[in-house]
Write a protein that holds these residues in place. Structure first.
Motif, PDB file in Angstrom:
ATOM      1  N   ARG A   1      23.974   8.386 -37.914  1.00 36.70           N
ATOM      2  CA  ARG A   1      25.260   7.707 -38.018  1.00 36.70           C
ATOM      3  C   ARG A   1      25.620   7.410 -39.467  1.00 36.70           C
TER       4      ARG A   1
ATOM      5  N   ASP B   1      23.748   2.662 -43.708  1.00 35.85           N
ATOM      6  CA  ASP B   1      25.167   2.970 -43.606  1.00 35.85           C
ATOM      7  C   ASP B   1      25.532   4.184 -44.458  1.00 35.85           C
TER       8      ASP B   1
ATOM      9  N   ALA C   1      19.865   6.097 -38.726  1.00 28.32           N
ATOM     10  CA  ALA C   1      20.437   4.974 -37.979  1.00 28.32           C
ATOM     11  C   ALA C   1      20.260   3.651 -38.727  1.00 28.32           C
TER      12      ALA C   1
END
Length: 155
Positions: free
Chosen positions: A105, A83, A80
């Motif tokens: 993510r 990126d 998280a």
């Protein structure tokens, strides 16, 4: 700010090289304030250890100082916090995905997959060929920067 985490098995050769090369390239292109780079390991074998001496010597010859860099393990929370989480080889990718779990993510990829010649960055711990690793890491970091900032692509 685009946050990138470079990952290899021990975080003492390939991923620290990528961390320092990427930062240097970003700074030279005026992108230092738009990116952040770090590195980690898929194992705890080398936790707390500095950059492997031959890798550190190569970085210094290139004008980069890895002093103070210590190996840290990849954690689930990194999924998280970043990126892009970029492994050096296929085994790293399997381990990264296992550690991060399904809730991550971050985009997970191999460094050389950003180039025109996808594949693994060989581990110089085993090959002893730090120059080839340097060349692969440099090519991967340049391609990554070009993909992330095409308007600032180095010609």
């Amino acid at each position: 700010m685009i946050r990138i985490l470079f990952v290899c098995l021990g975080n003492i050769c390939r991923s620290p090289m990528a961390e320092f090369v990427f930062r240097d390239m970003a700074e030279k292109r005026g992108l230092g304030g738009q990116t952040a780079a770090a590195s980690a390991a898929t194992s705890s074998y080398e936790a707390g250890n500095p950059v492997y001496p031959p890798a550190a010597a190569l970085l210094r010859r290139q004008g980069l100082d890895p002093a103070g860099k210590r190996s840290v393990p990849l954690t689930q929370a990194d999924g998280a916090a970043y990126d892009h989480i970029i492994g050096m080889d296929a085994a790293n990718l399997r381990d990264i995905r296992r550690i991060l779990g399904p809730g991550a993510r971050a985009r997970v990829s191999r460094l050389l997959d950003w180039t025109a010649r996808p594949g693994d960055v060989a581990d110089p711990w085993y090959t002893g060929d730090f120059e080839t690793t340097w060349n692969d890491v440099s090519a991967g970091c340049e391609a990554l920067l070009n993909a992330l900032f095409p308007e600032n692509e180095k010609m």
